[in-house]
Write an enzyme that holds these catalytic residues in place. Sequence first.
Site, PDB file in Angstrom:
ATOM      1  N   CYS A   4     -14.575  -5.843   3.341  1.00 35.14           N
ATOM      2  CA  CYS A   4     -13.622  -5.986   2.240  1.00 35.14           C
ATOM      3  C   CYS A   4     -12.275  -6.380   2.817  1.00 35.14           C
ATOM      4  CB  CYS A   4     -13.506  -4.703   1.425  1.00 35.14           C
ATOM      5  SG  CYS A   4     -13.109  -3.238   2.374  1.00 35.14           S
TER       6      CYS A   4
ATOM      7  N   HIS B 259      -8.370  -8.724   1.514  1.00 33.32           N
ATOM      8  CA  HIS B 259      -7.510  -9.357   0.518  1.00 33.32           C
ATOM      9  C   HIS B 259      -7.529 -10.863   0.753  1.00 33.32           C
ATOM     10  CE1 HIS B 259      -5.915  -5.366   1.666  1.00 33.32           C
ATOM     11  NE2 HIS B 259      -5.872  -5.189   0.354  1.00 33.32           N
TER      12      HIS B 259
ATOM     13  N   HIS C 143       0.818  -1.208   0.000  1.00 36.06           N
ATOM     14  CA  HIS C 143       0.000   0.000   0.000  1.00 36.06           C
ATOM     15  C   HIS C 143       0.860   1.270   0.000  1.00 36.06           C
ATOM     16  CE1 HIS C 143      -3.128  -2.913   1.162  1.00 36.06           C
ATOM     17  NE2 HIS C 143      -3.920  -2.078   0.517  1.00 36.06           N
TER      18      HIS C 143
ATOM     19  N   GLU D  29      -5.865  -1.855  -6.740  1.00 38.95           N
ATOM     20  CA  GLU D  29      -6.414  -3.194  -6.554  1.00 38.95           C
ATOM     21  C   GLU D  29      -7.176  -3.699  -7.768  1.00 38.95           C
ATOM     22  OE1 GLU D  29      -7.088  -3.331  -1.765  1.00 38.95           O
ATOM     23  OE2 GLU D  29      -8.829  -2.768  -2.973  1.00 38.95           O
TER      24      GLU D  29
ATOM     25  N   GLU E  23     -15.070  -9.293  10.425  1.00 40.43           N
ATOM     26  CA  GLU E  23     -15.408  -7.871  10.467  1.00 40.43           C
ATOM     27  C   GLU E  23     -16.813  -7.609  10.994  1.00 40.43           C
ATOM     28  OE1 GLU E  23     -14.657  -4.740   7.214  1.00 40.43           O
ATOM     29  OE2 GLU E  23     -13.398  -6.447   6.620  1.00 40.43           O
TER      30      GLU E  23
ATOM     31  N   HIS F  10      -2.643  -5.363  -6.519  1.00 38.38           N
ATOM     32  CA  HIS F  10      -2.848  -6.603  -5.782  1.00 38.38           C
ATOM     33  C   HIS F  10      -4.326  -6.993  -5.776  1.00 38.38           C
ATOM     34  CE1 HIS F  10      -3.205  -3.308  -2.836  1.00 38.38           C
ATOM     35  NE2 HIS F  10      -4.115  -4.074  -2.238  1.00 38.38           N
TER      36      HIS F  10
ATOM     37  N   GLU G 270      -4.192   2.658  -2.723  1.00 42.20           N
ATOM     38  CA  GLU G 270      -4.934   1.436  -3.040  1.00 42.20           C
ATOM     39  C   GLU G 270      -4.864   1.272  -4.551  1.00 42.20           C
ATOM     40  OE1 GLU G 270      -5.792  -0.971  -1.442  1.00 42.20           O
ATOM     41  OE2 GLU G 270      -6.990  -0.555   0.313  1.00 42.20           O
TER      42      GLU G 270
END
Length: 180
Positions: A69, A71, A25, A118, A89, A31, A116
Amino acid sequence: MSTENVILVNENGEIIGSQEKMQAHRDGHLHLAFSVLLYRDGEKGIEFLLQQRDSHKYHSGGCWTNTCCSHPREGEHMIAAGVRRLQEEMGITEPVYLQDVASFVYRAELDNDLIEYELDHVLVAKVDHKLVVEPNPNEVMAFRWWSQSELMLAMMQNPTQFTAWFPSVFSHTLKIVMNA
């Protein structure tokens, strides 16, 4: 505490390696990521479950965004990763049947000198009113169900109250919801 890595990809989504999450980041490397957005039938039409990110998150603290959200981990299927983060979460432990409905690439320069960049997979599921939500206070400051019209109006009137990726996640989800 173990190091958390992200999966680095090229623009075609091909895996090219991995990197420690915060370094990726800081460097702005592309990613893999996913964004989950749950929805249900409400009295005023479709409603979407959003969370307000905890103010102490490493970026975008206090902003409203999709249900959760994150990864995927190396070797973890995208849907399994989404289910894992719903639990971590949002405290959602009952079965939720996510569908990977779209993906998009975005790049956003954020607070704390983070970027970010992504390839974000949009994972959606329709749920019922019995869904139990018990968010992790280290992740989530608040949560609520937004009607489609209320959400669209809020995004027009005050777009900065939402995360950089949320408008795209919402747009892709809306296409699926409207065709269901």
